[in-house]
Design an enzyme around this catalytic site. Structure first.
Site, mmCIF file in Angstrom:
data_model
loop_
_atom_site.group_PDB
_atom_site.id
_atom_site.type_symbol
_atom_site.label_atom_id
_atom_site.label_comp_id
_atom_site.label_asym_id
_atom_site.label_seq_id
_atom_site.Cartn_x
_atom_site.Cartn_y
_atom_site.Cartn_z
ATOM 1 N N ASP A 1 0.847 -1.198 0.000
ATOM 2 C CA ASP A 1 0.000 0.000 0.000
ATOM 3 C C ASP A 1 0.883 1.249 0.000
ATOM 4 O O ASP A 1 1.834 1.351 0.782
ATOM 5 C CB ASP A 1 -0.910 0.000 1.227
ATOM 6 N N ILE A 2 0.573 2.185 -0.906
ATOM 7 C CA ILE A 2 1.342 3.432 -0.958
ATOM 8 C C ILE A 2 0.999 4.271 0.276
ATOM 9 O O ILE A 2 -0.172 4.537 0.552
ATOM 10 C CB ILE A 2 1.025 4.227 -2.236
ATOM 11 N N GLU B 1 -4.944 2.419 -4.015
ATOM 12 C CA GLU B 1 -3.471 2.527 -4.016
ATOM 13 C C GLU B 1 -2.820 1.254 -3.495
ATOM 14 O O GLU B 1 -1.667 1.267 -3.069
ATOM 15 C CB GLU B 1 -3.027 3.719 -3.162
#
Length: 371
Positions: free
Chosen positions: A232-233, A275
């Site tokens: 996950d960003i 994301e």
């Protein structure tokens, strides 16, 4: 007398240098062919490299590729109508050919020797009505313990492929062919089923879930471990809010490409939602942690710039989980889903523990989670 004594040594050194230079040229030529295979965007391009470019590059009398049409990723590629449309006589799928090749390479090692040594069944299955080549090498296309096919290279020179010669380069080439075939099959499946994320070019969640089912079945059949990453960003909403959605889209695309570069060719990477990315890996937890750290470091070093040329820092939080799966298909599928859920929870643990880090949950007797 001194010159005469030195002449044999000089000749040997010159011969050694010539051999080294020849091997380097051969390796470079193989690398050029391998790059074409790895870059093949579809099955026809992959076959063109094997059946046209490879024999021209190495003056081969012929190339034959036998593929097991029962392999999950090859089912659509090797339908009879699809094969007829390709028009490649060197592409074989008969059961007879597979059994004959398996008999020669039963220990998983290549077979090589004179064409007249091949039995009638293999000669007919691989070469049809044509004569067998003067010499040939038969290379298994294997990933782990799974053989998906055999690659046969033929030569008009009886001594070209002789028993006892070194096969390291050719075995390495066979492994590239295997991985490239798997990659092409993935791409073809994505095209057929519309399972590509348009922004990042990665597979989407639907495709990932299908690949998870296939990999779990493979893991059960061969008793091999399978692992996954949830990526996950970090602070992605802040990037969107501060720099705009176009910059956010560029962040997604650059991270997606970065993750794809850090995993092996046959592994599956998908945009799982928003994301968040997911990677399905062939290997145990230690392998997955190594890949996860490569991904984390590579993303941290990315150069994403805003509209004014200022660098935007990017980091990811990664959750890792792995399983060696057994049991019935239904039980295995349940374990696969449990592995994904564990990786997802581990990713959120990484978020809570400071971001830009990797977590792998370990169930302790009191059910607490530790890194």
């Amino acid at each position: 007398m001194t010159n005469l004594a030195q002449t044999p040594l000089s000749d040997r050194l010159r011969s050694l240098v010539d051999t080294v230079q020849h091997n380097e040229r051969t390796l470079r030529r193989f690398q050029n062919v391998e790059l074409r295979l790895i870059g093949a965007q579809d099955f026809p391009s992959f076959l063109d490299t094997l059946f046209s470019h490879l024999p021209q590059e190495f003056a081969l009398a012929g190339v034959t590729l036998w593929l097991d049409d029962r392999a999950p990723m090859l089912l659509e590629l090797l339908e009879p109508k699809a094969l007829d449309a390709l028009g490649r006589s060197g592409l074989k799928t008969s059961r007879e050919g597979g059994l004959a090749a398996q008999g020669l390479c039963g220990d998983g090692r290549p077979w090589l020797g004179r064409g007249v040594e091949l039995d009638e069944a293999l000669t007919r299955a691989f070469f049809g009505n044509a004569d067998a080549p003067a010499s040939a090498i038969l290379l298994p296309l294997a990933a782990g313990n799974t053989v998906s096919g055999y690659l046969c290279l033929g030569s008009d020179d009886p001594s070209r492929f002789a028993e006892g010669m070194g096969t390291d380069i050719l075995e390495r080439f066979a492994s590239i062919v295997t991985a490239s075939l798997d990659n092409v099959a993935h791409r073809e499946r994505l095209k057929q089923l519309g399972m590509t994320d348009s922004l990042t070019g990665l597979a989407n969640r639907r495709y990932f879930d299908e690949r998870l089912r296939e990999e779990i079945m493979r893991a059960v059949r061969y008793g091999v471990p399978v692992s996954c990453l949830f990526i996950d960003i970090d602070s992605f909403k802040r990037i969107n809010d501060t720099y705009g959605h176009q910059t956010g889209d560029r962040a997604l695309a650059i991270v997606a490409a970065c993750v794809r570069q850090q995993v092996r060719l046959g592994d599956t990477v998908a945009r799982y939602g928003g994301e968040e990315f997911a990677a399905l890996l062939q290997g145990d937890r230690a392998d997955a942690l190594t890949v996860a750290e490569r991904v984390r470091l590579a993303v941290e070093r990315l150069e994403l710039q805003d509209d004014h040329g200022e660098r935007i820092a990017l980091t990811v939080s990664i959750g890792v989980a792995a399983r060696t799966v057994s049991g019935t298909p239904a039980e295995a599928a349940t374990l696969g889903l449990a592995m994904m859920e564990e990786a997802d929870r581990a990713m959120y643990q990484a978020k809570r523990n400071g971001r830009n880090r990797i977590e792998a949950l370990v169930k302790m007797p009191d059910e607490s989670a530790q890194r």
